[in-house]
Design an enzyme around this catalytic site. Structure first.
Site, PDB file in Angstrom:
ATOM      1  N   HIS A   1       0.842  -1.194   0.000  1.00  0.00           N
ATOM      2  CA  HIS A   1       0.000   0.000   0.000  1.00  0.00           C
ATOM      3  C   HIS A   1       0.878   1.245   0.000  1.00  0.00           C
ATOM      4  CE1 HIS A   1       0.921   0.381   4.242  1.00  0.00           C
ATOM      5  NE2 HIS A   1       0.300  -0.744   4.554  1.00  0.00           N
TER       6      HIS A   1
ATOM      7  N   HIS B   1       3.824   1.570   2.458  1.00  0.00           N
ATOM      8  CA  HIS B   1       5.060   0.902   2.022  1.00  0.00           C
ATOM      9  C   HIS B   1       5.756   1.736   0.951  1.00  0.00           C
ATOM     10  CE1 HIS B   1       2.484  -2.760   3.125  1.00  0.00           C
ATOM     11  NE2 HIS B   1       3.399  -2.668   4.072  1.00  0.00           N
TER      12      HIS B   1
ATOM     13  N   CYS C   1       1.296 -11.400  19.003  1.00  0.00           N
ATOM     14  CA  CYS C   1       0.471 -10.831  17.939  1.00  0.00           C
ATOM     15  C   CYS C   1       0.899 -11.460  16.627  1.00  0.00           C
ATOM     16  CB  CYS C   1       0.624  -9.314  17.869  1.00  0.00           C
ATOM     17  SG  CYS C   1      -0.190  -8.583  16.422  1.00  0.00           S
TER      18      CYS C   1
ATOM     19  N   CYS D   1       1.954  -8.701  13.977  1.00  0.00           N
ATOM     20  CA  CYS D   1       3.299  -8.162  14.226  1.00  0.00           C
ATOM     21  C   CYS D   1       4.364  -9.253  14.128  1.00  0.00           C
ATOM     22  CB  CYS D   1       3.387  -7.542  15.622  1.00  0.00           C
ATOM     23  SG  CYS D   1       2.472  -6.021  15.844  1.00  0.00           S
TER      24      CYS D   1
ATOM     25  N   CYS E   1      -3.620  -6.163  20.135  1.00  0.00           N
ATOM     26  CA  CYS E   1      -2.374  -5.462  19.825  1.00  0.00           C
ATOM     27  C   CYS E   1      -2.672  -3.998  19.566  1.00  0.00           C
ATOM     28  CB  CYS E   1      -1.726  -6.101  18.596  1.00  0.00           C
ATOM     29  SG  CYS E   1      -0.410  -5.116  17.860  1.00  0.00           S
TER      30      CYS E   1
ATOM     31  N   HIS F   1      -2.056  -3.328  15.458  1.00  0.00           N
ATOM     32  CA  HIS F   1      -2.915  -3.936  14.438  1.00  0.00           C
ATOM     33  C   HIS F   1      -4.366  -4.116  14.878  1.00  0.00           C
ATOM     34  CE1 HIS F   1       1.092  -5.138  12.801  1.00  0.00           C
ATOM     35  NE2 HIS F   1       0.471  -4.847  11.672  1.00  0.00           N
TER      36      HIS F   1
ATOM     37  N   LYS G   1      -3.743   4.479  10.560  1.00  0.00           N
ATOM     38  CA  LYS G   1      -2.581   3.949   9.857  1.00  0.00           C
ATOM     39  C   LYS G   1      -3.022   2.998   8.749  1.00  0.00           C
ATOM     40  CE  LYS G   1       1.407   0.874  10.714  1.00  0.00           C
ATOM     41  NZ  LYS G   1       0.966  -0.311   9.995  1.00  0.00           N
TER      42      LYS G   1
ATOM     43  N   LYS H   1      -2.622  -3.573   6.014  1.00  0.00           N
ATOM     44  CA  LYS H   1      -3.229  -4.700   5.309  1.00  0.00           C
ATOM     45  C   LYS H   1      -4.104  -5.510   6.264  1.00  0.00           C
ATOM     46  CE  LYS H   1       0.890  -6.017   3.801  1.00  0.00           C
ATOM     47  NZ  LYS H   1       1.991  -6.689   3.106  1.00  0.00           N
TER      48      LYS H   1
END
Length: 496
Positions: free
Chosen positions: A17, A20, A125, A128, A142, A145, A293, A296
């Site tokens: 995305h 990145h 997680c 992560c 988490c 995420h 944020k 994905k």
């Protein structure tokens, strides 16, 4: 002079995305700046493939895991091309060379007495792929995420991370291991002062990963595996001549969510293995959409192949680099990008180039003779040329772009003040030639300065001026006379 720059290799569990892409754009911009100045630059990127999430995704698609990763390599390379990312090395952690490097580092750390067997109990997680402290968990989820953590208890191999707390602190505080921005460095120092726990570096009976040489029921933890890619990419352990040429790494570019891995675990691993630490770690912020944020995992994503066709590659690069200093988050919206596009790119830069080139063709049939470069414009360009290396060494890319745009706006003001159309009407051809030559010289050097940020636009503008180059290099841009070529609109009007 060499300059070895890397960014965090990306999980192969889904398409990239814009978050990145932002990291890749930062890395590419810095690499282009040093290449433009004659440095022997290597930019490394690639795929982190030994994630359990990658294994799960392959199974969902009824694919062999390595075949799935082969497909994702093509996906990532295509997206990076769409953002004009000019990397030199694309590494995959499933390569035989990388497996060999990981096992070699493990052997060195073990020989140093820093590996032992123990039992781990804690919350994990899966997104992560990391154990989480209680302070990192809210309502059983988490904090990054927003997915539920799960409790794990198993026998693993541990790395004596706690042994390296003081050494890392000394290296950071002495400036031998630099962390930028400073407030991120302060966060790492504060965390270190709170004490370190030893790190579990293997997983019991994991379905996918690199085998631990002396424990066949264990596979290496993904972060122990992934960090070593920075060594693998330049020849470790087989090609030590090349490795010695480029290591230590000059810069790791990473996101704030993986700062502890790169600023604590990675230096400790290198110290244990007897390898010099990288010079600097640059920690950037997140790209946000709707205040969240891009992720994905949560489905809050924005794909480059959706945005780039609408606005153009360079407009996306420009927006991300200009909108916020590195370290801060970028609140992305198409409205904000559209505003930057129209104001900065179309009105400021595009308008300056278009009307200057058009007047050169209209009044002098495209041939503008060498003349005196207006001192006011020349001094501003020279000032930026001299200060730009400092901006880059301090990773102040937003400030650098802003400074360049000051000259663009001054040049537009110069057009209005000199009124070349009036000079032409009054037959003042010498003054008219001086005006257009000053503008063309300014545009030429603006193109040189903007190249790392908006490379396609930069090279295209130079081609309008009769200068054909792939990389604008200062000592190749001397001009005796301009021979203006047919131009095109740099930043067309956006569709509603």
């Amino acid at each position: 002079m060499k300059y070895y720059i890397t960014n965090a290799i990306k999980y192969a569990n889904d398409e990239p995305h814009l978050g990145h892409g932002y990291e890749e754009i930062i890395s590419d911009t810095i690499a282009r700046f040093y290449k433009q100045r004659g440095c022997d630059v290597l930019l490394l990127t690639g795929l982190d493939e030994h994630s359990t999430n990658v294994f799960k995704k392959a199974k969902e698609k009824n694919l062999d895991t390595i075949k799935y990763c082969d497909q994702m390599e093509d996906v990532f390379k295509k997206v990076w091309k769409s953002l004009d990312i000019n990397y030199d090395i694309f590494i995959r952690t499933t390569s035989d060379a990388h497996k060999k490097a990981v096992q070699e580092i493990y052997k060195r750390i073990k020989a140093n007495g820093d590996i032992y067997e123990g039992t781990y109990k804690g919350n994990y997680c899966d997104s992560c792929e990391a154990y989480k402290e209680q302070s990192e968990i809210a309502d059983g989820k988490c904090g990054i995420h927003k997915v539920s953590v799960r409790f794990i208890e198993e026998t693993n191999l541990f790395f004596r991370l706690s042994n390296y707390k003081e050494q890392i602190l000394i290296l950071i505080q002495s400036g031998k291991f630099k962390i930028r921005p400073d407030y991120r460095k302060n966060e790492i120092v504060s965390f270190l002062k709170g004490g370190l726990k030893d790190l579990s570096i293997t997983r019991l009976k994991a379905p996918w990963g690199i085998d631990v040489p002396d424990h066949k029921d264990q596979k290496f933890y993904i972060w122990f595996d992934a960090l070593i890619n920075y060594l693998t990419g330049i020849g470790f352990p087989d090609n030590l001549e090349q490795f010695s040429k480029y290591w230590p790494c000059d810069l790791h570019v990473i996101g704030q969510d993986i700062s502890r891995f790169h600023c604590i675990i990675w230096p400790a691993m290198l110290l244990s293995a007897g390898i010099e630490l990288p010079s600097s770690v640059l920690i950037h912020g997140f790209v946000l959409a709707h205040g969240e944020k891009l992720s994905k995992t949560t489905g809050n994503i924005l794909k480059p192949d959706y945005i780039c066709p609408k606005f153009g590659i360079d407009a996306v690069r420009y927006f991300l680099l200009r909108e916020s200093p590195i370290g801060g988050d970028i609140d992305f919206s198409e409205g904000k990008l559209s505003e930057r596009y129209k104001r900065d790119l179309a009105n400021d830069l595009g308008n300056l180039v278009q009307r200057t080139v058009s007047m050169a063709q209209r009044y002098f049939q495209g041939r503008v003779e060498n003349s005196t470069w207006d001192r006011f414009l020349a001094d501003h360009v020279d000032s930026i040329k001299s200060i730009l290396p400092t901006y880059f060494s301090n990773f102040q890319l937003s400030d650098a772009v802003s400074k360049i745009w000051e000259v663009i706006r001054l040049a537009n003001t110069y057009v209005e003040q000199r009124a070349p159309w009036q000079q032409a009407k009054e037959g003042k051809l010498k003054e008219l030639n001086e005006t257009l030559f000053s503008l063309l010289e300014t545009i030429k050097w603006v193109s040189y300065l903007t190249y790392p940020f908006i490379p396609n636009t930069s090279v295209k503008i130079l081609s309008f001026l009769g200068i054909n180059t792939l990389i604008p290099i200062e000592n190749e841009l001397k001009t005796n006379e301009y021979s203006i070529k047919t131009s095109e609109l740099l930043f067309p009007k956006l569709d509603k």
